[in-house]
Design an enzyme around this catalytic site. Sequence first.
Site, PDB file in Angstrom:
ATOM      1  N   ASN A 157     -10.100  -9.516 -33.102  1.00  0.00           N
ATOM      2  CA  ASN A 157      -8.998  -8.723 -32.530  1.00  0.00           C
ATOM      3  C   ASN A 157      -7.655  -9.432 -32.520  1.00  0.00           C
ATOM      4  O   ASN A 157      -6.616  -8.795 -32.525  1.00  0.00           O
ATOM      5  CB  ASN A 157      -9.382  -8.263 -31.122  1.00  0.00           C
ATOM      6  CG  ASN A 157      -9.681  -9.431 -30.208  1.00  0.00           C
ATOM      7  OD1 ASN A 157      -9.970 -10.531 -30.662  1.00  0.00           O
ATOM      8  ND2 ASN A 157      -9.599  -9.189 -28.922  1.00  0.00           N
ATOM      9  N   GLU A 254     -15.371 -18.082 -25.035  1.00  0.00           N
ATOM     10  CA  GLU A 254     -14.464 -16.999 -24.604  1.00  0.00           C
ATOM     11  C   GLU A 254     -15.134 -15.694 -25.007  1.00  0.00           C
ATOM     12  O   GLU A 254     -15.063 -15.272 -26.153  1.00  0.00           O
ATOM     13  CB  GLU A 254     -13.125 -17.145 -25.316  1.00  0.00           C
ATOM     14  CG  GLU A 254     -12.288 -18.308 -24.836  1.00  0.00           C
ATOM     15  CD  GLU A 254     -11.741 -18.065 -23.440  1.00  0.00           C
ATOM     16  OE1 GLU A 254     -11.249 -19.028 -22.841  1.00  0.00           O
ATOM     17  OE2 GLU A 254     -11.806 -16.923 -22.954  1.00  0.00           O
ATOM     18  N   CYS A 288     -10.661  -8.364 -24.928  1.00  0.00           N
ATOM     19  CA  CYS A 288     -11.841  -8.769 -24.131  1.00  0.00           C
ATOM     20  C   CYS A 288     -11.584  -8.662 -22.638  1.00  0.00           C
ATOM     21  O   CYS A 288     -12.472  -8.312 -21.871  1.00  0.00           O
ATOM     22  CB  CYS A 288     -12.180 -10.198 -24.467  1.00  0.00           C
ATOM     23  SG  CYS A 288     -10.756 -11.252 -24.216  1.00  0.00           S
ATOM     24  N   GLU A 463      -9.164 -21.699 -22.061  1.00  0.00           N
ATOM     25  CA  GLU A 463      -8.230 -21.955 -23.156  1.00  0.00           C
ATOM     26  C   GLU A 463      -6.835 -21.981 -22.559  1.00  0.00           C
ATOM     27  O   GLU A 463      -6.589 -21.439 -21.487  1.00  0.00           O
ATOM     28  CB  GLU A 463      -8.347 -20.845 -24.214  1.00  0.00           C
ATOM     29  CG  GLU A 463      -9.706 -20.906 -24.916  1.00  0.00           C
ATOM     30  CD  GLU A 463      -9.716 -20.251 -26.284  1.00  0.00           C
ATOM     31  OE1 GLU A 463      -9.257 -19.109 -26.409  1.00  0.00           O
ATOM     32  OE2 GLU A 463     -10.179 -20.912 -27.243  1.00  0.00           O
TER      33      GLU A 463
HETATM   34  O1  TXE Z   1     -17.643 -10.713 -31.948  1.00  0.00           O
HETATM   35  P1  TXE Z   1     -18.976 -11.291 -32.563  1.00  0.00           P
HETATM   36  P2  TXE Z   1     -16.609  -9.789 -32.692  1.00  0.00           P
HETATM   37  C1  TXE Z   1     -15.317 -10.526 -27.706  1.00  0.00           C
HETATM   38  C2  TXE Z   1     -15.212  -9.073 -27.307  1.00  0.00           C
HETATM   39  C3  TXE Z   1     -16.295  -8.461 -28.145  1.00  0.00           C
HETATM   40  C4  TXE Z   1     -16.376  -9.315 -29.386  1.00  0.00           C
HETATM   41  C5  TXE Z   1     -15.753  -8.625 -30.532  1.00  0.00           C
HETATM   42  O2  TXE Z   1     -15.415  -8.959 -25.939  1.00  0.00           O
HETATM   43  O3  TXE Z   1     -17.504  -8.538 -27.429  1.00  0.00           O
HETATM   44  O4  TXE Z   1     -15.659 -10.525 -29.111  1.00  0.00           O
HETATM   45  O5  TXE Z   1     -15.506  -9.560 -31.571  1.00  0.00           O
HETATM   46  C6  TXE Z   1     -19.441 -15.396 -35.415  1.00  0.00           C
HETATM   47  N1  TXE Z   1     -23.434 -18.623 -34.946  1.00  0.00           N
HETATM   48  N2  TXE Z   1     -14.034 -11.138 -27.525  1.00  0.00           N
HETATM   49  O6  TXE Z   1     -17.288  -8.494 -33.023  1.00  0.00           O
HETATM   50  O7  TXE Z   1     -19.716 -10.333 -33.391  1.00  0.00           O
HETATM   51  C7  TXE Z   1     -18.926 -14.191 -36.155  1.00  0.00           C
HETATM   52  O8  TXE Z   1     -18.972 -14.402 -37.552  1.00  0.00           O
HETATM   53  C8  TXE Z   1     -22.118 -18.880 -35.117  1.00  0.00           C
HETATM   54  C9  TXE Z   1     -13.868 -12.050 -26.412  1.00  0.00           C
HETATM   55  O9  TXE Z   1     -15.987 -10.560 -33.816  1.00  0.00           O
HETATM   56  O10 TXE Z   1     -19.635 -11.901 -31.422  1.00  0.00           O
HETATM   57  C10 TXE Z   1     -17.502 -14.104 -35.624  1.00  0.00           C
HETATM   58  O11 TXE Z   1     -16.655 -14.983 -36.314  1.00  0.00           O
HETATM   59  N3  TXE Z   1     -21.172 -17.915 -35.247  1.00  0.00           N
HETATM   60  C11 TXE Z   1     -12.596 -12.794 -26.455  1.00  0.00           C
HETATM   61  C12 TXE Z   1     -17.646 -14.572 -34.186  1.00  0.00           C
HETATM   62  O12 TXE Z   1     -18.888 -15.253 -34.119  1.00  0.00           O
HETATM   63  C13 TXE Z   1     -21.574 -16.620 -35.183  1.00  0.00           C
HETATM   64  C14 TXE Z   1     -11.406 -12.089 -27.020  1.00  0.00           C
HETATM   65  C15 TXE Z   1     -17.623 -13.450 -33.163  1.00  0.00           C
HETATM   66  O13 TXE Z   1     -18.502 -12.455 -33.602  1.00  0.00           O
HETATM   67  C16 TXE Z   1     -22.936 -16.277 -35.004  1.00  0.00           C
HETATM   68  C17 TXE Z   1     -11.748 -11.268 -28.139  1.00  0.00           C
HETATM   69  C18 TXE Z   1     -23.881 -17.343 -34.885  1.00  0.00           C
HETATM   70  N4  TXE Z   1     -25.196 -17.088 -34.715  1.00  0.00           N
HETATM   71  C19 TXE Z   1     -13.015 -10.771 -28.355  1.00  0.00           C
HETATM   72  N5  TXE Z   1     -23.010 -14.906 -34.988  1.00  0.00           N
HETATM   73  C20 TXE Z   1     -12.192 -13.561 -25.193  1.00  0.00           C
HETATM   74  N6  TXE Z   1     -12.979 -13.616 -24.152  1.00  0.00           N
HETATM   75  O14 TXE Z   1     -11.141 -14.153 -25.216  1.00  0.00           O
HETATM   76  C21 TXE Z   1     -21.759 -14.437 -35.153  1.00  0.00           C
HETATM   77  N7  TXE Z   1     -20.889 -15.455 -35.277  1.00  0.00           N
END
Ligand code: TXE
Length: 489
Positions: A157, A254, A288, A463
């Site tokens: 995002n 995060e 998020c 962060e």
């Molecule tokens: O997350 P994903 P997305 C959260 C938001 C939502 C999610 C959306 O709340 O739940 O993020 O983003 C990598 N080992 N936040 O869909 O699917 C994957 O390739 C290592 C919180 O992208 O969880 C991607 O680069 N890496 C936030 C990243 O993890 C792995 C602000 C996130 O993927 C992995 C914004 C693994 N096993 C969004 N599996 C905050 N709190 O600040 C996936 N990835």
Amino acid sequence: MTESYTIQPAASHFIGGEYVEDTTGEPIDVVYPATGKPIARVHAATPAIIEKALASAAEAQAAWAAMTGTERGRVLRRAADIMRERNRPLSVLETWDTGKPLSETLVADATSAADALEYFGGIAGSLTGEHIPLAGGDFVYTRREALGVCVGIGAWNYPTQIAAWKGAPALACGNTMVFKPSETTPLCALKVAEILHEAGAPAGVYNVIQGMGLVGRSLVDDPRVAKVSLTGSVPTGRKVYQAAAAGLKHVTMELGGKSPMLVFDDADLDSAISGAVLGNFYSSGQVCSNGTRVFVQRGIREAFVERMIERLKTGVKIGDPQDETVNFGPISNARQLDIIERYIRKGVEEGATLAYGGKRIGNDGFYLEPAIFTDVTDDMTIAREEIFGPVLSVLDFDTEEEALRRANATEFGLAAGVFTKDLERAHRVAAGFEAGTCYINTYNLAPVEAPFGGSKLSGVGRENSKAAISHYSEIKSVYVAMNPCEAPF
Ligand code: TXE
């Protein structure tokens, strides 16, 4: 002065100070959310690319840490200046990458990344230890030392911001970084790496490689990696945290949220409505820390819902995100659009009232109307689970005690907001929130000077602000004897 960037990057990865390609990696099409059409292609990192990035970061780390903090800070501050000069092309690229309106990316993405680089560049020279006098003239001095090679893993995002929010403190403390952006928004982080290199970061200090979870996992598992910082969902956070635990690595998590926003009878209604817009519909609701459970005290519930709907009807302009008059763009990817639509159907099935919006718009791109649900109860799926889209749920309440209890009745703990003119109540409620980031009469601010992060399932660590320094460095104590060493035998 770079007027504009080509959307297709020079290569998929940025390693050792240069663009690197390996087309044997799985192809990843970059799809523009406004049209649903591919606009670029990158390749997932192969084992050779992963190795090259980690070796480059490991190789560069000692010399980077041996520089003074002031010297490292100079590079970060120069990168901040370059990012500000190139804010427009960087913002246009962020819009291609995410579908967020240019009216938003011009003020919220590269600027936020530049702020982080400037802030941590400014304090890098002050990251010193302390002198602790002991009895008899002995003393201890402490050294704040880098952790080594850090890995950053981003969500889709805020790709530019996340790449810099992780890289800036890491580099300020003398670490090097391998950053993997989300596979759905691979373009922006490459520019952060390119600009850091242009600003004087030695080759290997900040590297970007592409790929899905598997590539992320390979980075986390590598014994050369001392620390992992993830921005992503809770399920992914659990997986990454577990993998990092095998090597007892430092982690920053995060993660997701389902944050509450309490609106009391005495609140300034337009201010509360603005807070609800910022906390539910900015970035098409893909933030998020969004306050998606809006608890409204019964006395103003009707007025709140009426004014909220009016604000969306008259204020929202949906359209081509590259058009600067547009303020509400498409959802960032097809999968997320599908997830949001499923939640909207679930909300109706479980008896909530879809008071406004929530319908798809056209078939080109991933456009969805912002949605408002009323008559939502705490047990409903849309009140318990993170939707990560433009879906606001209004829940009614009577007393402060009830509102706070219900607000906290979640396993998340990212953010929380309260709107009231009663000063004591505002601070009492903020103190009572089980959340890492709280807002009084505003919502979703994220200045680099303030810690940002969640409690409970929403995350570990913080962060931004000076708090981030403790997550990217560790303290060594050195005991100095000024007298002969004595022992009992
Ligand atoms: O997350 P994903 P997305 C959260 C938001 C939502 C999610 C959306 O709340 O739940 O993020 O983003 C990598 N080992 N936040 O869909 O699917 C994957 O390739 C290592 C919180 O992208 O969880 C991607 O680069 N890496 C936030 C990243 O993890 C792995 C602000 C996130 O993927 C992995 C914004 C693994 N096993 C969004 N599996 C905050 N709190 O600040 C996936 N990835």
